[in-house]
Motif scaffolding. Structure first.
Motif, PDB file in Angstrom:
ATOM      1  N   ARG A  73      43.229  44.896  31.578  1.00 34.29           N
ATOM      2  CA  ARG A  73      42.268  44.539  32.624  1.00 34.29           C
ATOM      3  C   ARG A  73      41.732  43.125  32.420  1.00 34.29           C
ATOM      4  O   ARG A  73      41.555  42.371  33.379  1.00 34.29           O
ATOM      5  CB  ARG A  73      41.106  45.538  32.652  1.00 34.29           C
ATOM      6  N   ALA A  74      41.486  42.774  31.179  1.00 34.96           N
ATOM      7  CA  ALA A  74      40.887  41.469  30.890  1.00 34.96           C
ATOM      8  C   ALA A  74      41.803  40.316  31.260  1.00 34.96           C
ATOM      9  O   ALA A  74      41.327  39.237  31.626  1.00 34.96           O
ATOM     10  CB  ALA A  74      40.528  41.377  29.399  1.00 34.96           C
ATOM     11  N   PHE A  75      43.100  40.525  31.174  1.00 37.76           N
ATOM     12  CA  PHE A  75      44.032  39.446  31.476  1.00 37.76           C
ATOM     13  C   PHE A  75      44.508  39.457  32.926  1.00 37.76           C
ATOM     14  O   PHE A  75      45.443  38.739  33.275  1.00 37.76           O
ATOM     15  CB  PHE A  75      45.214  39.479  30.501  1.00 37.76           C
ATOM     16  N   LEU A  76      43.831  40.247  33.750  1.00 38.63           N
ATOM     17  CA  LEU A  76      44.032  40.177  35.186  1.00 38.63           C
ATOM     18  C   LEU A  76      42.829  39.478  35.814  1.00 38.63           C
ATOM     19  O   LEU A  76      41.703  39.624  35.341  1.00 38.63           O
ATOM     20  CB  LEU A  76      44.167  41.577  35.785  1.00 38.63           C
ATOM     21  N   PRO A  77      43.028  38.713  36.882  1.00 34.55           N
ATOM     22  CA  PRO A  77      41.895  38.073  37.550  1.00 34.55           C
ATOM     23  C   PRO A  77      40.942  39.118  38.130  1.00 34.55           C
ATOM     24  O   PRO A  77      41.359  40.202  38.547  1.00 34.55           O
ATOM     25  CB  PRO A  77      42.554  37.265  38.673  1.00 34.55           C
ATOM     26  N   THR A  78      39.655  38.778  38.168  1.00 35.05           N
ATOM     27  CA  THR A  78      38.683  39.652  38.812  1.00 35.05           C
ATOM     28  C   THR A  78      38.821  39.523  40.329  1.00 35.05           C
ATOM     29  O   THR A  78      39.440  38.579  40.835  1.00 35.05           O
ATOM     30  CB  THR A  78      37.258  39.269  38.399  1.00 35.05           C
ATOM     31  N   GLU A  79      38.217  40.452  41.051  1.00 40.63           N
ATOM     32  CA  GLU A  79      38.243  40.376  42.511  1.00 40.63           C
ATOM     33  C   GLU A  79      37.567  39.101  43.001  1.00 40.63           C
ATOM     34  O   GLU A  79      38.017  38.483  43.978  1.00 40.63           O
ATOM     35  CB  GLU A  79      37.563  41.605  43.116  1.00 40.63           C
TER      36      GLU A  79
END
Length: 275
Positions: free
Chosen positions: A222-228
């Protein structure tokens, strides 16, 4: 392995856990012959690792140069390469420029090398290590490094290790390597802390993080995916550029120059995890 967000260790002395690790969500599994294996179990662990059919799709952390087991690990890698059973990559502990160069020359042809930087000497040599033949990615051994320099990191920011982390990010970029991999979170049951530390790693320029247990993987991913919010900003930035007709671009009261537009494209590209 250059796009792996999560790199999960499994003790070489626990062959019963190999398949469980391979079946986890980890982007890359590392069979560990070093820290996770006691001196009396080194030979048995090595034999177990090289007998595992899944090793060619995994990586192997060998023992450090100068130890009693380093040469035997290299010999086993050479034998495995001859029979097409070698691991996809090798993690070299206690790496500096000299040990990385010597090890790279001793590995079978085509072996990807991931130096584990975990000492003051390793940080000092980061640029030279990144330039060594065969090196594909740098990895930060944050726990051993903190011990080496007598620092007391305080999660989740660990500002005490900021210089070392930024050094590895810069060395990787200058050498044209993939973004480096950050160290472990020691708290196995604190998924929130793992995610917070991993997101800080991403913010500093890291591309992945080491994991000690499969339960840490969801937070890392999750951390290495961009936030909304980041994705929304990136989409609006590129839409503003598209409709600007080549003129100055203003978004949220800020001028959008080329580096910011490149950042927007990178954020959107990060939305798709590596396959």
């Amino acid at each position: 392995m250059t796009t792996a967000r999560s790199i999960l260790f499994v003790p070489g002395s626990r062959p019963d856990r190999y398949e469980k690790a391979a079946a986890s969500a980890a982007d890359l599994v590392v069979v560990d012959l070093e820290d996770a294996v006691g001196p009396d179990d080194k030979t048995t662990a090595r034999a177990s690792a090289f007998a595992w059919p899944g090793l060619p799709a995994a990586a192997l952390r060998i023992n450090a140069p100068g130890t009693d087991w380093y040469e035997a690990d290299l010999a086993a890698l050479t034998a495995a390469h001859a029979s097409n059973r070698a691991p996809t990559a090798v993690l070299l502990p206690k790496a500096d420029a000299n040990t990385t160069e010597v090890t790279a020359a001793s590995l079978p042809p085509g072996t990807a090398l991931l130096p584990l930087i975990e000492s003051a000497r390793g940080i000092r040599d980061a640029d030279a290590t990144a330039d060594c033949e065969g090196v594909v990615r740098l990895v930060f051994g944050s726990v051993d490094y903190a011990h080496d320099i007598a620092a007391t990191p305080r999660p989740p920011a660990e500002d005490e290790l900021l210089h070392a982390r930024s050094t590895l990010v810069n060395a990787s970029r200058a050498a044209g390597l993939a973004a480096p991999v950050d160290g472990v979170t020691l708290a196995l049951d604190d998924e929130e802390l793992t995610e917070r530390e991993a997101r800080r790693s991403r913010d500093l320029g890291f591309g992945g993080k080491l994991a000690l247990h499969p339960r840490q993987l969801p937070g890392i991913h999750r951390a290495f995916l961009p936030t909304e919010a980041e994705l929304a900003w990136a989409r609006r930035a590129l839409e503003a550029a598209r409709t600007s007709n080549g003129g100055a671009i203003r978004l949220d009261g800020e001028i959008m120059d080329l580096p910011r537009l490149h950042q927007a494209r990178r954020i959107l590209a990060q939305a798709d995890p590596p396959s």
